[in-house]
Structure formats: structure tokens, C-alpha cells
Design a protein around this motif. Structure first.
Motif, PDB file in Angstrom:
ATOM      1  N   VAL A  14       0.841  -1.203   0.000  1.00 33.18           N
ATOM      2  CA  VAL A  14       0.000   0.000   0.000  1.00 33.18           C
ATOM      3  C   VAL A  14       0.872   1.247   0.000  1.00 33.18           C
ATOM      4  N   GLU A  15       1.866   1.281   0.869  1.00 31.37           N
ATOM      5  CA  GLU A  15       2.764   2.440   0.943  1.00 31.37           C
ATOM      6  C   GLU A  15       3.576   2.591  -0.346  1.00 31.37           C
ATOM      7  N   LEU A  16       4.041   1.491  -0.894  1.00 30.91           N
ATOM      8  CA  LEU A  16       4.827   1.525  -2.119  1.00 30.91           C
ATOM      9  C   LEU A  16       3.970   2.009  -3.293  1.00 30.91           C
ATOM     10  N   ALA A  17       2.734   1.530  -3.373  1.00 26.77           N
ATOM     11  CA  ALA A  17       1.825   1.961  -4.437  1.00 26.77           C
ATOM     12  C   ALA A  17       1.573   3.468  -4.348  1.00 26.77           C
ATOM     13  N   GLU A  18       1.368   3.942  -3.122  1.00 26.39           N
ATOM     14  CA  GLU A  18       1.145   5.365  -2.900  1.00 26.39           C
ATOM     15  C   GLU A  18       2.369   6.186  -3.319  1.00 26.39           C
ATOM     16  N   LYS A  19       3.525   5.736  -2.891  1.00 22.82           N
ATOM     17  CA  LYS A  19       4.781   6.432  -3.189  1.00 22.82           C
ATOM     18  C   LYS A  19       5.035   6.508  -4.691  1.00 22.82           C
ATOM     19  N   LEU A  20       4.702   5.438  -5.413  1.00 28.25           N
ATOM     20  CA  LEU A  20       4.935   5.378  -6.849  1.00 28.25           C
ATOM     21  C   LEU A  20       3.778   5.936  -7.673  1.00 28.25           C
ATOM     22  N   GLY A  21       2.667   6.227  -7.017  1.00 22.57           N
ATOM     23  CA  GLY A  21       1.503   6.743  -7.724  1.00 22.57           C
ATOM     24  C   GLY A  21       0.823   5.683  -8.582  1.00 22.57           C
ATOM     25  N   LEU A  22       0.847   4.453  -8.085  1.00 21.93           N
ATOM     26  CA  LEU A  22       0.253   3.337  -8.806  1.00 21.93           C
ATOM     27  C   LEU A  22      -0.843   2.692  -7.971  1.00 21.93           C
ATOM     28  N   SER A  23      -1.647   1.877  -8.624  1.00 17.99           N
ATOM     29  CA  SER A  23      -2.614   1.090  -7.859  1.00 17.99           C
ATOM     30  C   SER A  23      -1.860  -0.086  -7.238  1.00 17.99           C
ATOM     31  N   ARG A  24      -2.511  -0.770  -6.342  1.00 18.34           N
ATOM     32  CA  ARG A  24      -1.865  -1.892  -5.646  1.00 18.34           C
ATOM     33  C   ARG A  24      -1.619  -3.085  -6.569  1.00 18.34           C
ATOM     34  N   VAL A  27       1.814  -3.161  -8.259  1.00 22.40           N
ATOM     35  CA  VAL A  27       2.819  -3.294  -7.204  1.00 22.40           C
ATOM     36  C   VAL A  27       2.849  -4.728  -6.703  1.00 22.40           C
ATOM     37  N   ARG A  28       1.682  -5.309  -6.489  1.00 23.15           N
ATOM     38  CA  ARG A  28       1.624  -6.715  -6.058  1.00 23.15           C
ATOM     39  C   ARG A  28       2.226  -7.639  -7.102  1.00 23.15           C
ATOM     40  N   THR A  33       6.868 -10.988  -8.802  1.00 17.09           N
ATOM     41  CA  THR A  33       8.016 -11.256  -9.680  1.00 17.09           C
ATOM     42  C   THR A  33       9.310 -11.246  -8.872  1.00 17.09           C
ATOM     43  N   LEU A  34       9.455 -10.253  -8.002  1.00 14.60           N
ATOM     44  CA  LEU A  34      10.659 -10.179  -7.157  1.00 14.60           C
ATOM     45  C   LEU A  34      10.759 -11.397  -6.236  1.00 14.60           C
ATOM     46  N   GLU A  41      10.799 -11.945   0.021  1.00 11.07           N
ATOM     47  CA  GLU A  41      10.055 -13.106   0.502  1.00 11.07           C
ATOM     48  C   GLU A  41       8.751 -12.605   1.095  1.00 11.07           C
ATOM     49  N   THR A  42       7.727 -13.398   0.926  1.00 13.93           N
ATOM     50  CA  THR A  42       6.414 -12.991   1.409  1.00 13.93           C
ATOM     51  C   THR A  42       5.769 -14.110   2.200  1.00 13.93           C
ATOM     52  N   LYS A  43       4.972 -13.688   3.131  1.00 18.34           N
ATOM     53  CA  LYS A  43       4.080 -14.588   3.847  1.00 18.34           C
ATOM     54  C   LYS A  43       2.731 -13.892   3.800  1.00 18.34           C
ATOM     55  N   PRO A  44       1.771 -14.480   3.069  1.00 16.06           N
ATOM     56  CA  PRO A  44       0.477 -13.810   2.890  1.00 16.06           C
ATOM     57  C   PRO A  44      -0.122 -13.323   4.217  1.00 16.06           C
ATOM     58  N   HIS A  45      -0.586 -12.105   4.189  1.00 11.86           N
ATOM     59  CA  HIS A  45      -1.236 -11.438   5.324  1.00 11.86           C
ATOM     60  C   HIS A  45      -0.298 -11.234   6.514  1.00 11.86           C
ATOM     61  N   ALA A  46       1.010 -11.375   6.288  1.00 12.72           N
ATOM     62  CA  ALA A  46       1.957 -11.191   7.387  1.00 12.72           C
ATOM     63  C   ALA A  46       3.062 -10.208   7.013  1.00 12.72           C
ATOM     64  N   TYR A  47       3.837 -10.515   5.955  1.00 10.75           N
ATOM     65  CA  TYR A  47       4.944  -9.622   5.600  1.00 10.75           C
ATOM     66  C   TYR A  47       5.422  -9.852   4.174  1.00 10.75           C
ATOM     67  N   THR A  48       6.063  -8.847   3.686  1.00  8.33           N
ATOM     68  CA  THR A  48       6.883  -8.912   2.482  1.00  8.33           C
ATOM     69  C   THR A  48       8.154  -8.196   2.875  1.00  8.33           C
TER      70      THR A  48
END
Length: 190
Positions: A14-24, A27-28, A33-34, A41-48
Motif C-alpha cells: 500500500v505504501e509503495l503503491a502510494e509512493k509510486l503513484g500506482l494502484s496496488r 505493485v503486487r 516477480t521479485l 520473501e512474502t508470507k500472505p497477510h503477514a509480511y513482504t
């Protein structure tokens, strides 16, 4: 890949999308891809978060990238499809590489090194080699950036000169071996 974000740094879409002026959504998708490339690394609903630079997966990717660059160079030189313009482009890229290293500009050095090695990959015109390099280079990129941020990268300039000479002489086995040797020096960073 430049190390701007330390391993373990949390990334909030959410913060990254806002910073870049993009929708989520884009960014997701980019974060997915990353994650596929092993950079987050991601854990759904916990962290990226940014992954640590771990030796084993980076080494796995490095040997593949190294082999593909070596193969591309060998194929191009063996087929005698490398041109005088290609040699000139390699010389110009190596000159830019040296200049960037002398200025301690790792980003420019990395770009010039990419230009140098891309000559054979593009001239080879083998989609599988190019796709494999594109797929695994991101995992190696942080290691390259680390190398080009240090004085240890200076040895690559004369190595590039030797590669150019072997290409000019049409010695595909030597050119391939020299490219392999040049890429293998990245293992020292691990």
C-alpha cells in the motif's frame, strides 16, 4: 539490487503503491516477480521483506548466468558472426566500465559491464540463452553491485580486453573460457 534496502526491510504494498503513484495491483505483481526471483520473501497477510543475500541460491544462479554468457560468446565467435562494430561496441563499453570504476560509480559500472557482455548475447540471437540470463541475473545483481562498489572489480578491465582480443582472433574456445573466468570472479564476493 543496489542494496538501498537492507535485507529484512519490510515492504508494504500500500505504501509503495502510494509512493509510486500506482494502484496496488501492479505493485503486487511486481512484488510477486521479485519473490520469484528470490529478491523478496512474502508470507500472505503477514509480511513482504527483502531477502538476505544467501550464498547458495546466488551461486546456483551465478553458475547458470556465467555458463550462458560463456556459451553465447563461444557460439558467436565460432560462427564468425561477430562484426567489427561488435568489437568496437565491446571496446567502448569496457572504456565506459573503466571510467565508471575510476569514478567509484557502481551503477554506471554495472550498466557498462552489461553493455559489454550483451554484445555476444544479442549477436548470438539465441532466445533461450537470453531468456535464461534474464531469468537468473536479478539474483546475481546484488552480488555484482557489491563487486563494482569495491576496488576488486578493477581486474575485469584487462579481462575484458583479453576477451575482445580472443573474439578478434576468432578463438572461440579461448573467448568462451575467458568469459567464464571473468564471471567466476564474482564467487569471491560470496
Amino acid at each position: 539490487m543496489r542494496g538501498d534496502l537492507e535485507p529484512g526491510t519490510a515492504i508494504k504494498d500500500v505504501e509503495l503503491a502510494e509512493k509510486l503513484g500506482l494502484s496496488r495491483t501492479p505493485v503486487r505483481e511486481a512484488l510477486a516477480t521479485l519473490a520469484d526471483e528470490g529478491l523478496v520473501e512474502t508470507k500472505p497477510h503477514a509480511y513482504t521483506r527483502v531477502t538476505a543475500l544467501e550464498a547458495e541460491p546466488v551461486l546456483d544462479a551465478l553458475v547458470v548466468v556465467q555458463s550462458m554468457h560463456s556459451l553465447a560468446t563461444g557460439l558467436v565467435v565460432k560462427s564468425r558472426s561477430i562484426t567489427a562494430e561488435d568489437i568496437a561496441a565491446m571496446r567502448a563499453a569496457n572504456k565506459a566500465f573503466k571510467k565508471a570504476l575510476d569514478a567509484n560509480d557502481a551503477v554506471a559500472a554495472l550498466a557498462a559491464d552489461d553493455e559489454f557482455h550483451a554484445v555476444a548475447v544479442h549477436r548470438c540471437n539465441n532466445f533461450a540463452i537470453a531468456a535464461t540470463i534474464d531469468r537468473y541475473t536479478p539474483l546475481v545483481r546484488r552480488l555484482e553491485h557489491s563487486r563494482f562498489s569495491s576496488p576488486n572489480a578493477r581486474h575485469s578491465v584487462p579481462q575484458h580486453d583479453q576477451i575482445i582480443e580472443a573474439c578478434e582472433q576468432g578463438d572461440h574456445a579461448l573467448a568462451s573460457t575467458l568469459v567464464d573466468k571473468n564471471w567466476s570472479t564474482l564467487q569471491e564476493e560470496l
